[in-house]
Design a protein around this motif. Structure first.
Motif, PDB file in Angstrom:
ATOM      1  N   GLY A   1      -2.875 -14.585 -11.252  1.00  0.00           N
ATOM      2  CA  GLY A   1      -3.790 -15.552 -11.857  1.00  0.00           C
ATOM      3  C   GLY A   1      -4.687 -16.224 -10.844  1.00  0.00           C
ATOM      4  N   THR A   2      -4.673 -15.788  -9.602  1.00  0.00           N
ATOM      5  CA  THR A   2      -5.491 -16.379  -8.540  1.00  0.00           C
ATOM      6  C   THR A   2      -6.478 -15.354  -8.006  1.00  0.00           C
ATOM      7  OG1 THR A   2      -4.008 -15.771  -6.727  1.00  0.00           O
ATOM      8  CG2 THR A   2      -3.490 -17.795  -7.930  1.00  0.00           C
ATOM      9  N   LYS A   3      -7.320 -15.817  -7.071  1.00  0.00           N
ATOM     10  CA  LYS A   3      -8.294 -14.933  -6.431  1.00  0.00           C
ATOM     11  C   LYS A   3      -7.842 -14.518  -5.027  1.00  0.00           C
ATOM     12  CE  LYS A   3     -12.272 -16.812  -8.919  1.00  0.00           C
ATOM     13  NZ  LYS A   3     -13.623 -17.447  -8.778  1.00  0.00           N
ATOM     14  N   LEU A   4      -6.590 -14.731  -4.711  1.00  0.00           N
ATOM     15  CA  LEU A   4      -6.081 -14.398  -3.385  1.00  0.00           C
ATOM     16  C   LEU A   4      -6.034 -12.880  -3.203  1.00  0.00           C
ATOM     17  CD1 LEU A   4      -3.127 -16.950  -3.083  1.00  0.00           C
ATOM     18  CD2 LEU A   4      -5.420 -17.127  -2.096  1.00  0.00           C
ATOM     19  N   THR A   5      -6.339 -12.446  -2.004  1.00  0.00           N
ATOM     20  CA  THR A   5      -6.302 -11.019  -1.664  1.00  0.00           C
ATOM     21  C   THR A   5      -5.211 -10.778  -0.628  1.00  0.00           C
ATOM     22  OG1 THR A   5      -7.988 -11.344   0.040  1.00  0.00           O
ATOM     23  CG2 THR A   5      -8.740 -10.698  -2.151  1.00  0.00           C
ATOM     24  N   TRP A   6      -4.727  -9.560  -0.584  1.00  0.00           N
ATOM     25  CA  TRP A   6      -3.657  -9.221   0.343  1.00  0.00           C
ATOM     26  C   TRP A   6      -3.800  -7.758   0.749  1.00  0.00           C
ATOM     27  CZ3 TRP A   6      -0.638  -5.244  -1.444  1.00  0.00           C
ATOM     28  CH2 TRP A   6      -0.684  -5.000  -2.818  1.00  0.00           C
ATOM     29  N   VAL A   7      -3.156  -7.402   1.862  1.00  0.00           N
ATOM     30  CA  VAL A   7      -3.156  -6.021   2.324  1.00  0.00           C
ATOM     31  C   VAL A   7      -1.786  -5.718   2.915  1.00  0.00           C
ATOM     32  CG1 VAL A   7      -4.031  -6.584   4.641  1.00  0.00           C
ATOM     33  CG2 VAL A   7      -4.366  -4.295   3.716  1.00  0.00           C
ATOM     34  N   LEU A   8      -1.361  -4.487   2.726  1.00  0.00           N
ATOM     35  CA  LEU A   8      -0.066  -4.027   3.227  1.00  0.00           C
ATOM     36  C   LEU A   8      -0.305  -3.132   4.433  1.00  0.00           C
ATOM     37  CD1 LEU A   8       3.043  -3.720   2.876  1.00  0.00           C
ATOM     38  CD2 LEU A   8       2.566  -1.800   1.340  1.00  0.00           C
ATOM     39  N   LEU A   9       0.237  -3.529   5.587  1.00  0.00           N
ATOM     40  CA  LEU A   9       0.078  -2.760   6.823  1.00  0.00           C
ATOM     41  C   LEU A   9       1.421  -2.147   7.208  1.00  0.00           C
ATOM     42  CD1 LEU A   9      -2.171  -5.061   9.076  1.00  0.00           C
ATOM     43  CD2 LEU A   9      -2.858  -3.327   7.420  1.00  0.00           C
ATOM     44  N   ILE A  10       1.593  -0.886   6.914  1.00  0.00           N
ATOM     45  CA  ILE A  10       2.813  -0.168   7.276  1.00  0.00           C
ATOM     46  C   ILE A  10       2.432   1.197   7.824  1.00  0.00           C
ATOM     47  CG2 ILE A  10       4.301  -1.336   5.601  1.00  0.00           C
ATOM     48  CD1 ILE A  10       3.968   1.044   3.736  1.00  0.00           C
ATOM     49  N   GLY A  11       3.326   1.796   8.572  1.00  0.00           N
ATOM     50  CA  GLY A  11       3.078   3.121   9.107  1.00  0.00           C
ATOM     51  C   GLY A  11       3.245   4.200   8.051  1.00  0.00           C
ATOM     52  N   GLY A  12       2.773   5.392   8.381  1.00  0.00           N
ATOM     53  CA  GLY A  12       2.924   6.528   7.484  1.00  0.00           C
ATOM     54  C   GLY A  12       1.837   6.650   6.442  1.00  0.00           C
ATOM     55  N   VAL A  13       0.893   5.717   6.414  1.00  0.00           N
ATOM     56  CA  VAL A  13      -0.219   5.789   5.461  1.00  0.00           C
ATOM     57  C   VAL A  13      -1.520   5.678   6.242  1.00  0.00           C
ATOM     58  CG1 VAL A  13       1.122   4.845   3.557  1.00  0.00           C
ATOM     59  CG2 VAL A  13      -0.121   3.297   5.071  1.00  0.00           C
ATOM     60  N   SER A  14      -2.614   5.903   5.550  1.00  0.00           N
ATOM     61  CA  SER A  14      -3.919   5.935   6.199  1.00  0.00           C
ATOM     62  C   SER A  14      -4.261   4.585   6.821  1.00  0.00           C
ATOM     63  CB  SER A  14      -5.001   6.331   5.187  1.00  0.00           C
ATOM     64  OG  SER A  14      -6.291   6.191   5.747  1.00  0.00           O
ATOM     65  N   MET A  15      -4.618   4.613   8.097  1.00  0.00           N
ATOM     66  CA  MET A  15      -5.039   3.393   8.776  1.00  0.00           C
ATOM     67  C   MET A  15      -6.468   3.023   8.399  1.00  0.00           C
ATOM     68  SD  MET A  15      -4.992   2.567  12.877  1.00  0.00           S
ATOM     69  CE  MET A  15      -3.232   2.850  12.990  1.00  0.00           C
ATOM     70  N   GLY A  16      -7.279   4.008   8.019  1.00  0.00           N
ATOM     71  CA  GLY A  16      -8.664   3.729   7.662  1.00  0.00           C
ATOM     72  C   GLY A  16      -8.799   2.800   6.470  1.00  0.00           C
ATOM     73  N   ASP A  17      -7.976   3.015   5.434  1.00  0.00           N
ATOM     74  CA  ASP A  17      -8.020   2.146   4.251  1.00  0.00           C
ATOM     75  C   ASP A  17      -7.594   0.728   4.605  1.00  0.00           C
ATOM     76  OD1 ASP A  17      -8.818   4.364   2.841  1.00  0.00           O
ATOM     77  OD2 ASP A  17      -6.801   4.820   2.081  1.00  0.00           O
ATOM     78  N   GLN A  18      -6.601   0.601   5.483  1.00  0.00           N
ATOM     79  CA  GLN A  18      -6.137  -0.718   5.883  1.00  0.00           C
ATOM     80  C   GLN A  18      -7.218  -1.458   6.661  1.00  0.00           C
ATOM     81  OE1 GLN A  18      -2.570   0.191   8.068  1.00  0.00           O
ATOM     82  NE2 GLN A  18      -1.409   0.758   6.236  1.00  0.00           N
ATOM     83  N   VAL A  19      -7.902  -0.755   7.565  1.00  0.00           N
ATOM     84  CA  VAL A  19      -8.974  -1.373   8.345  1.00  0.00           C
ATOM     85  C   VAL A  19     -10.121  -1.807   7.434  1.00  0.00           C
ATOM     86  CG1 VAL A  19     -10.703  -0.955  10.130  1.00  0.00           C
ATOM     87  CG2 VAL A  19      -8.364  -0.134  10.444  1.00  0.00           C
ATOM     88  N   ALA A  20     -10.422  -0.997   6.423  1.00  0.00           N
ATOM     89  CA  ALA A  20     -11.496  -1.355   5.498  1.00  0.00           C
ATOM     90  C   ALA A  20     -11.177  -2.651   4.758  1.00  0.00           C
ATOM     91  CB  ALA A  20     -11.726  -0.216   4.503  1.00  0.00           C
ATOM     92  N   MET A  21      -9.914  -2.826   4.360  1.00  0.00           N
ATOM     93  CA  MET A  21      -9.515  -4.070   3.691  1.00  0.00           C
ATOM     94  C   MET A  21      -9.598  -5.259   4.637  1.00  0.00           C
ATOM     95  SD  MET A  21      -8.734  -3.679   0.473  1.00  0.00           S
ATOM     96  CE  MET A  21      -7.705  -5.130   0.217  1.00  0.00           C
ATOM     97  N   LEU A  22      -9.175  -5.055   5.889  1.00  0.00           N
ATOM     98  CA  LEU A  22      -9.248  -6.142   6.860  1.00  0.00           C
ATOM     99  C   LEU A  22     -10.683  -6.572   7.114  1.00  0.00           C
ATOM    100  CD1 LEU A  22      -6.578  -4.923   9.447  1.00  0.00           C
ATOM    101  CD2 LEU A  22      -6.374  -6.872   7.900  1.00  0.00           C
ATOM    102  N   ASN A  23     -11.603  -5.620   7.140  1.00  0.00           N
ATOM    103  CA  ASN A  23     -13.006  -5.947   7.386  1.00  0.00           C
ATOM    104  C   ASN A  23     -13.600  -6.779   6.250  1.00  0.00           C
ATOM    105  OD1 ASN A  23     -13.011  -4.594   9.845  1.00  0.00           O
ATOM    106  ND2 ASN A  23     -13.725  -2.666   8.939  1.00  0.00           N
TER     107      ASN A  23
END
Length: 527
Positions: free
Chosen positions: A99-121
């Protein structure tokens, strides 16, 4: 019992909690949430399954409600020891923050780092990560931790077991000193106590229950077998998994290699089983857990990576294929069943070699599990097949393995070298030893093969090399040459030594009185 409405949460967060079906807070939630909402540090002591994920997720959502995320600078950081636990925290955050506008990202190994970097940017409010992937992205310059307002350490004692404490210390030093820290651990070993003393500011200690206590909803059994043979243990496990009341279950092993073996054995005998441990691909681990949660998979064979923190609400049985090395791990293992007031059963297979580990477990839980005897199995007749090294299945010891044979074209080069002396020193052997060696070598070869006769015993190094490489037809000439050389040496030995030429003495104090006579030359003076 405390209701969520009395903990000071916002209306939006309370609505999200109500949508999940919860109305009453657990003891750790009731104690930690008001303190966290006040902005104070929290030191939570609670075992898994007590609801501590919501104890830090709910106040984090309320405190981050006002504010704006900036690129590469998260406002909150949650550290978890394993990928599975981090993924579970992310699911909990997504559920309560819908119910909020908060955003989050999950940083774990074994998955694409590119998608994680895009979220961080783009900028995120909450960063949920394992220590390894977080530091990797930080060193690449993809993330900054100077904007962290809240920091959560989940399963700190598990971090210690996995060797993450140096990483945690480094991450603490990268965050602002004014941050709020929520620190949770099931136990408090000395290293964890040192960490909290160093990085927490006057924390409020909340303890849901006594550490390492098993739930009353779990019925515990000990299954003793007379053999430590792995095949006997797998036979006992199949008998337990095949019981009629087993809806689903988790089998725990001490080693990752054993996890694969046990899972393969169960599948071979018709059981719906799959392995999960740290060496498997992350996508496969995620799918295996999803299948087990949904009921598509009946038996999950796991290492201790899945023993803590996993929220699998409806597990009917837990099977300890190995007695855990650490008594605390036993408590966390069986805590996967008997959750949320439901009944569960836990079995522990014990062999004669497990007595010491069993004693530690019994001293910790302060109770004696029920003894269970498996009927109809003759464990003394079970013997595991030995490991095979060849295609026909025959066991082969180290002494039975073939040894490489050196390639050679002559007998002399195949003889073992018994002296480390150089070849020039070998040529100086005495004449008494030389004939004996020559006769011994000639006795093994016919007279018609002169090329195999060793003629280099008394030869100089240069002749020895020539003897080994020259054609066979040159052997008589070398024999004559060697005989002439020996005769000349004998004549030289009989000659009397020449008398030394007397040294000419120069006048005392004259020039060149110390120069030998044969170096002197007459000096001619001219006007």
């Amino acid at each position: 019992m405390t209701e969520f409405t009395k903990l000071g949460l916002s209306a939006t967060t309370l609505q999200a909690v109500a949508d999940t079906g919860y109305t009453v807070a657990t003891p750790i939630q009731a104690a930690a949430i008001p303190v966290a909402l006040a902005g104070r540090d929290v030191l939570g002591i609670a075992q898994t399954g007590t609801g501590k994920t919501a104890a830090f997720t709910l106040p984090m959502i309320d405190r981050l409600g006002s504010g704006r995320a900036r690129a590469r600078m998260p406002r909150a950081l949650v550290l978890a020891p394993t990928r599975e636990l981090a993924d579970q925290v992310a699911e909990s955050f997504a559920k309560y923050a819908k119910g909020t506008k908060l955003t989050w990202v999950l940083l774990i190994g074994g998955v694409s780092m590119g998608d994680q970097v895009a979220m961080l940017n783009k900028g995120v409010d909450v960063l949920i990560a394992t220590p390894g992937r977080l530091l990797d992205l930080f060193e690449r310059g993809k993330i900054l931790l100077t904007g962290v307002e809240m920091m959560v350490i989940d399963e700190a004692d598990r971090m210690l077991d996995m060797g993450f404490i140096p990483d945690i210390e480094r991450i603490f030093k990268l965050t602002p000193p004014k941050r709020q820290t929520l620190f949770f651990s099931a136990t408090m070993p000395p290293e964890i106590t040192r960490l909290t003393t160093q990085f927490l500011k006057d924390p409020t200690r909340v303890e849901a229950s006594r550490p390492a206590m098993t739930a009353d909803t779990i019925t515990q059994y000990v299954v003793r077998i007379p053999s430590s043979d792995p095949k006997a243990k797998r036979t006992a496990l199949r008998a337990l998994v095949g019981r009629e009341d087993v809806k689903n279950g988790i089998v725990f092993c001490n080693r990752k290699s054993e996890v694969d073996i046990v899972a393969k054995s169960l599948k071979t005998h018709g059981f719906d089983a799959a392995p999960i441990h740290g060496d498997l691909d992350q996508s496969l681990r995620t799918k295996t857990l999803a299948d087990f949660r949904s009921g598509a998979l009946k038996i999950l064979v796991a290492s201790d990576v899945a023993a803590r923190g996993l929220d699998i609400p409806d597990v009917s049985h837990v099977f300890n294929y190995d007695v855990s090395h650490h008594a605390d791990d036993y408590v966390h293992r069986i805590g996967r069943t008997g959750r949320a007031g439901k009944l569960g059963q836990a079995f522990m297979i014990v062999t004669p070699s497990d007595d010491k580990a069993l004693d530690k477990v019994l001293k910790l839980i302060k109770m004696d599990p029920q003894e269970l005897t498996l009927e109809g199995i003759d464990f003394t007749a079970i013997k595991d097949r030995p490991r095979t090294d060849d295609a026909k299945g025959r066991s082969r010891s180290r002494s039975d393995r073939p040894r490489p044979v050196p390639k050679s074209d002559n007998v002399a080069s195949m003889e073992p070298i018994t002296s480390p002396l150089p070849r020039a020193e070998k040529a100086e052997e005495t004449r008494e030893e030389a004939p004996r060696r020559s006769r011994s070598r000639r006795s093994t070869k016919p007279e018609t093969a002169p090329e195999t006769v060793d003629l280099a015993v008394d030869a100089t190094p240069e002749i020895a090399v020539e003897t080994e490489t020259a054609p066979a037809k040159a052997a008589p000439q070398r024999r004559d040459r060697n005989r002439d050389r020996d005769r000349d040496q004998t004549r030289e030995a009989k000659k009397p030594e020449p008398q030394k030429e007397p040294r000419l003495q120069a006048a005392p104090g004259g020039f060149g009185d110390d120069i030998p006579a044969f170096l002197r030359r007459p000096v001619v003076f001219s006007d």
